[in-house]
Design a protein around this motif. Structure first.
Motif, PDB file in Angstrom:
ATOM      1  N   TYR A 159      38.415  40.171  33.195  1.00 33.31           N
ATOM      2  CA  TYR A 159      37.976  40.950  34.204  1.00 33.31           C
ATOM      3  C   TYR A 159      37.041  39.814  35.131  1.00 33.31           C
ATOM      4  O   TYR A 159      36.198  40.298  35.913  1.00 33.31           O
ATOM      5  N   LEU A 160      37.265  38.745  34.718  1.00 30.15           N
ATOM      6  CA  LEU A 160      36.717  37.654  35.598  1.00 30.15           C
ATOM      7  C   LEU A 160      37.149  37.706  37.141  1.00 30.15           C
ATOM      8  O   LEU A 160      36.291  37.788  37.771  1.00 30.15           O
ATOM      9  N   GLY A 161      38.394  37.849  37.190  1.00 28.70           N
ATOM     10  CA  GLY A 161      38.789  38.132  38.598  1.00 28.70           C
ATOM     11  C   GLY A 161      38.306  39.168  39.393  1.00 28.70           C
ATOM     12  O   GLY A 161      37.974  39.145  40.519  1.00 28.70           O
ATOM     13  N   LEU A 162      38.146  40.165  38.798  1.00 29.96           N
ATOM     14  CA  LEU A 162      37.410  41.377  39.227  1.00 29.96           C
ATOM     15  C   LEU A 162      36.220  41.337  39.831  1.00 29.96           C
ATOM     16  O   LEU A 162      35.631  41.576  40.577  1.00 29.96           O
ATOM     17  N   LEU A 163      35.508  40.531  38.852  1.00 31.41           N
ATOM     18  CA  LEU A 163      33.890  40.264  39.003  1.00 31.41           C
ATOM     19  C   LEU A 163      34.029  39.415  40.181  1.00 31.41           C
ATOM     20  O   LEU A 163      33.018  39.523  40.986  1.00 31.41           O
ATOM     21  N   VAL A 164      34.483  38.212  40.355  1.00 32.82           N
ATOM     22  CA  VAL A 164      34.503  37.513  41.529  1.00 32.82           C
ATOM     23  C   VAL A 164      34.884  38.190  42.915  1.00 32.82           C
ATOM     24  O   VAL A 164      34.104  38.133  43.598  1.00 32.82           O
ATOM     25  N   LYS A 165      35.905  38.979  42.832  1.00 31.78           N
ATOM     26  CA  LYS A 165      36.226  40.083  43.972  1.00 31.78           C
ATOM     27  C   LYS A 165      34.940  40.756  44.290  1.00 31.78           C
ATOM     28  O   LYS A 165      34.523  41.073  45.438  1.00 31.78           O
ATOM     29  N   GLY A 187      38.696  47.896  48.954  1.00 30.75           N
ATOM     30  CA  GLY A 187      39.954  48.909  48.677  1.00 30.75           C
ATOM     31  C   GLY A 187      40.642  48.132  47.581  1.00 30.75           C
ATOM     32  O   GLY A 187      41.140  48.859  46.787  1.00 30.75           O
ATOM     33  N   GLU A 188      40.717  46.829  47.603  1.00 32.61           N
ATOM     34  CA  GLU A 188      41.534  46.186  46.629  1.00 32.61           C
ATOM     35  C   GLU A 188      40.998  46.422  45.109  1.00 32.61           C
ATOM     36  O   GLU A 188      41.392  46.555  44.233  1.00 32.61           O
ATOM     37  N   ILE A 189      39.593  46.310  45.143  1.00 29.42           N
ATOM     38  CA  ILE A 189      38.815  46.631  43.814  1.00 29.42           C
ATOM     39  C   ILE A 189      38.923  48.108  43.331  1.00 29.42           C
ATOM     40  O   ILE A 189      39.187  48.235  42.368  1.00 29.42           O
ATOM     41  N   MET A 190      38.937  49.021  44.469  1.00 26.17           N
ATOM     42  CA  MET A 190      39.173  50.522  44.032  1.00 26.17           C
ATOM     43  C   MET A 190      40.518  50.411  43.454  1.00 26.17           C
ATOM     44  O   MET A 190      40.608  51.284  42.356  1.00 26.17           O
TER      45      MET A 190
END
Length: 219
Positions: A159-165, A187-190
């Motif tokens: 989930y590191l990429g999601l945390l950075v985003k 929107g990308e995170i959602m």
């Protein structure tokens, strides 16, 4: 997985094309660290990415035990094993415990039931009548965030990429000339959270509230 906060900061600031030593648009790396902390709180704790095992020695005539070192919060108890008896304890709620034995608080013997009390303690039934046995407690815990002076957090690498985003979106949403980029990233995170199934859907509301509060702060 333990990750250097500095490495996450570097990824975030590189993504927004800022210099790690002297960012132009934000309050230094302290602000980025705040968003990293927010991201861990809002994403990792609900994604249940960290599993930990604890050893809890039993004591005679004691039925409530603290688990961990005070920082850990168990948000899902997976198993409790009584080593000496080679027995898995069965989880129970308070109502069922009372139905099992309405004098449960006085009953002693070899434990076979367990109940979580909040996030840091558990109760065993019956109350151990002797010392010497050991519980091995396995649970999903909230990721432990270490002191910033130590500079390490514990976070699932997947989930590191999601945390950075998430951190980048928070930075963009507080900057007027990058607000639109922030909404696109939002929107990308959602979309990514939606792809995580039921757990991701449960997170949508939390992240949405966090990002909306960010928008309100700059409006």
């Amino acid at each position: 997985m333990k990750i250097q906060i500095k490495a996450i900061e570097q990824q975030v600031l590189e993504a927004v094309q800022e210099d790690l030593g002297s960012p132009d648009n934000w309050d230094g790396t302290g602000e980025v660290q705040d968003y990293i902390q927010d991201g861990v709180d809002e994403l990792a704790s609900s994604l249940l990415t960290v599993q930990r095992e604890f050893r809890v020695p039993l004591r005679a005539n004691v039925n409530v035990y603290s688990v961990g070192d005070g920082e850990d919060q168990i948000i899902r108890l997976k198993s409790v094993f009584l080593v000496g008896q080679k027995r898995w304890l069965r989880g129970v709620g308070f109502i069922k415990l009372v139905k099992e034995d309405n004098r449960w608080i006085r009953t002693t013997g070899t434990p076979y039931l367990v109940m979580m009390l909040g996030f840091k303690k558990l109760l065993v039934y019956p109350t151990p009548s002797a010392e010497g046995d050991l519980l091995i407690v396995t649970g999903q815990v909230t990721p432990r965030v270490y002191d910033r002076g130590q500079g390490i957090i514990e976070f699932g690498s997947e989930y590191l990429g999601l945390l950075v985003k998430y951190c980048v979106a928070r930075l963009y949403l507080r900057t007027p000339n990058r607000f639109q980029q922030g909404t696109v990233l939002y929107g990308e995170i959602m979309k990514e959270l939606g792809g995580l199934g039921k757990t991701g859907v449960q997170l949508l509301g939390m992240v949405e509230r966090g990002l909306r509060s960010q928008q309100d702060a700059i409006s």
